[in-house]
Structures are given as structure tokens and as C-alpha cells.
Design an enzyme around this catalytic site. Sequence first.
Site, PDB file in Angstrom:
ATOM      1  N   LYS A 153       0.813  -1.213   0.000  1.00 53.57           N
ATOM      2  CA  LYS A 153       0.000   0.000   0.000  1.00 53.57           C
ATOM      3  C   LYS A 153       0.849   1.266   0.000  1.00 53.57           C
ATOM      4  O   LYS A 153       0.383   2.332  -0.395  1.00 53.57           O
ATOM      5  CB  LYS A 153      -0.942   0.005   1.210  1.00 53.57           C
ATOM      6  CG  LYS A 153      -1.818  -1.226   1.339  1.00 53.57           C
ATOM      7  CD  LYS A 153      -2.712  -1.457   0.135  1.00 53.57           C
ATOM      8  CE  LYS A 153      -3.575  -2.700   0.340  1.00 53.57           C
ATOM      9  NZ  LYS A 153      -4.452  -2.971  -0.817  1.00 53.57           N
TER      10      LYS A 153
ATOM     11  N   TYR B  87     -12.336 -14.667   3.673  1.00 53.10           N
ATOM     12  CA  TYR B  87     -11.319 -13.666   3.968  1.00 53.10           C
ATOM     13  C   TYR B  87     -10.923 -13.735   5.447  1.00 53.10           C
ATOM     14  O   TYR B  87     -11.782 -13.872   6.334  1.00 53.10           O
ATOM     15  CB  TYR B  87     -11.852 -12.271   3.651  1.00 53.10           C
ATOM     16  CG  TYR B  87     -10.907 -11.170   4.058  1.00 53.10           C
ATOM     17  CD1 TYR B  87      -9.811 -10.849   3.271  1.00 53.10           C
ATOM     18  CD2 TYR B  87     -11.099 -10.477   5.250  1.00 53.10           C
ATOM     19  CE1 TYR B  87      -8.920  -9.857   3.649  1.00 53.10           C
ATOM     20  CE2 TYR B  87     -10.218  -9.483   5.638  1.00 53.10           C
ATOM     21  CZ  TYR B  87      -9.134  -9.175   4.833  1.00 53.10           C
ATOM     22  OH  TYR B  87      -8.256  -8.207   5.222  1.00 53.10           O
TER      23      TYR B  87
ATOM     24  N   TYR C 205      -2.905 -13.010   3.544  1.00 56.57           N
ATOM     25  CA  TYR C 205      -2.527 -12.630   2.182  1.00 56.57           C
ATOM     26  C   TYR C 205      -1.337 -13.434   1.641  1.00 56.57           C
ATOM     27  O   TYR C 205      -1.482 -14.277   0.762  1.00 56.57           O
ATOM     28  CB  TYR C 205      -2.186 -11.133   2.118  1.00 56.57           C
ATOM     29  CG  TYR C 205      -3.303 -10.224   2.536  1.00 56.57           C
ATOM     30  CD1 TYR C 205      -4.415 -10.014   1.727  1.00 56.57           C
ATOM     31  CD2 TYR C 205      -3.255  -9.545   3.753  1.00 56.57           C
ATOM     32  CE1 TYR C 205      -5.450  -9.181   2.108  1.00 56.57           C
ATOM     33  CE2 TYR C 205      -4.278  -8.694   4.150  1.00 56.57           C
ATOM     34  CZ  TYR C 205      -5.377  -8.513   3.330  1.00 56.57           C
ATOM     35  OH  TYR C 205      -6.390  -7.689   3.715  1.00 56.57           O
TER      36      TYR C 205
END
Length: 354
Positions: free
Chosen positions: A61, A277, A303
Site C-alpha cells: 500500500k 477472507y 494474504y
Amino acid sequence: MTTARLHPSEIYERLSAFPKAELAQLPTPIHPLANFGRDIGASGIWIKRDDLTGLEGGGNKTRKLEYLVGDALQQGADMLVTAGAIQSNHTRQTAAAAARHGLRCGLLHLGWTEDAGPTYRTTGNILLSSLMGAELFVDNEVRPIEDQSPLITLVEQLKSRGNKPYLIPNGASLHPLGGLGYVGCAAEIVMQCRERGMRFDHVVHCTGSSSTQAGLLAGFAAMGETIEVIGIADDDETDIKTDRVYKLANGTLAAMKLDCEVSMDTVKIFAFDETRYGKSDSKTYDVIRQFARAEGLVVDPVYEGKAARGLVELVSRGRIAPNSNVLLMHLGGSPAVHAYAASFDPVDMIPLTQ
């Protein structure tokens, strides 16, 4: 995919037209994963260390936030506001970016997944965000990840108290500038390959909010590169992500005024760990341990563990040839491992005998 033929330096020149706040330490290194590659029967596995982008905890990010924070500063905002899961890497990096540029930060944490243990809400990413001075908000109502309404509500509340908040969508992806950081990363990868006299056949990474994959696809398309980008889903869903990557990639190319496009058939997304998730199955945890013991690097269950698991599956199923050159993107996430401690085997400490 229709292609342009820009040199990486021309990509950087196009990106320079956008306001940018310096945050990342670039280029991030690439190096071979000889031990892990040997273990899984593939001779050309490399890793790109975007867990080392520079802000506390690192992660992908940071590349995206350079452009969003640059835009926020240009607009005169005094506060960054965004949302994510309780253990969001994105919110933690937003907190760091705000601190770096003297902005306040409001982080909305959403109950997208069950708590992974008794310290899930007090360790890992959320602890780091708190230390960096962010105001932490929480909405425990179960909502779809695509639902931005609580974030919009928070922005209005902050405006009413006198702040000038800059809204960053969940994951920094559904924003007109969200894909720019990984267009730059694509140029960086091509430059690193040329310096080494090599070429990657595949880039493998975890796909969530989708602008990492979109930016890579857009960047490679603009340079006429045919490197296959393979996304490994962070959950059991691929169709929505495929459509989102396609739209974000072409939106990014349009924003950069590049006369090329990404076709739908180049968007490759797989889900091997078909848990929801924030969850992982036992095989993904096995790969996390295997990866750590082979390379001394830690990947998280949300992730990067799924990306490493996906690479193992792609090789074992013959989807990636054993002699291919493959770049595995490490997009960060290690701080969250601490919040998932209860999901790993107990730590075994052997008493010292005299």
C-alpha cells in the site's frame, strides 16, 4: 491486450505528472528463493521484497499511498481517513503515511472476519496504528467488503467536527489514482530484469482489493511486456475480482493517457485456499511453515501465505513449468502474524537441563 512500447523511463515520466508524496524506499530488492524453489520442484523462483517499502511494517500500500497522499496534500486535507479489517495492513500503512506528512489519521476497522484469538484486537497491525497516533474507530456489524457506507458516515462525522478529511477507499484501490503505484512497480521490475540480463515468465501475488494486479497489468501493457500476472485470491471469490482488476487496469491506463488496453483474458486469478477472507486452511499454514524454514522469511495467513500456497499449487499442477522464471511478490503482512498466534502450533520451549 493491445500494447504500447514505452521504455520504463517513459513510464516514470508519465507518473511524474501526478502529485506524489515521498514515502517508499525504492527500488525494493529481488533475490532468488533457491531453497523454497528446490523444495517445490521449481528452479527459477525469485521474490520481490515489497515488504521492505519503508514505512513501519512495509507492504504494497505504500506505493499506492504516495499518489493518494500527494493528492490529499494538494487538496489541503488535514487528515487521511480509510477503512479495513481489524488486522488491516492498509490501515497501518495509512497511519504511517499520515504521521510522515504531519496529517491526522482516522481508521475505521470493520468486522470482516472472526477474531483469530484473544489478542487479535490489541496486537499486530492495530497496535502499530495506535502507536503511530491514528484515531481508531470500529464497526462490528457484518457487512459486505464492498459496502463503503460506514466509511462515508465517518468522513461526514469528521467534517462536522472541523477536520478536512481525505477519503481513501478500502485497500486504496477503488480510487482513480489507486493503480499508479504498481504501474511504477512494473517499470521497476523490467529495469531490474534488464540489469540482470533475465526475464520473468510469471509474476505471482495475492489479490484482494485488486489495484496491485491492475497496476502491474497496466504497466506491463504500456511497455509491451508479455509477463503473465497471476493473482491468488485472498478468499474464495474470483469473479468479482477479475472484473474489478480489468476495470481498474484500464482506468489506470486512461488516467495516464496511454493508448493501450488490458484485455479480460489476461486477468488471471485463482483461489486454492477456498476459505473466507481472514481465514486459511491447514495446507496454507503448512506452506507458511515451509517457507519460513526454507528462506527465513515470514508470510501471513491472510494474504502472503495464500500467495505462497498458490505458487506451490501452480507448480505442482503443471500450470507453471518447473524451469520457468517466476517472481513471487511479497506484499507485506508480517505484523499480522502476531495476531494469528493462536492459529499456529504452540511454541515449544525445551527446558535447559544442567
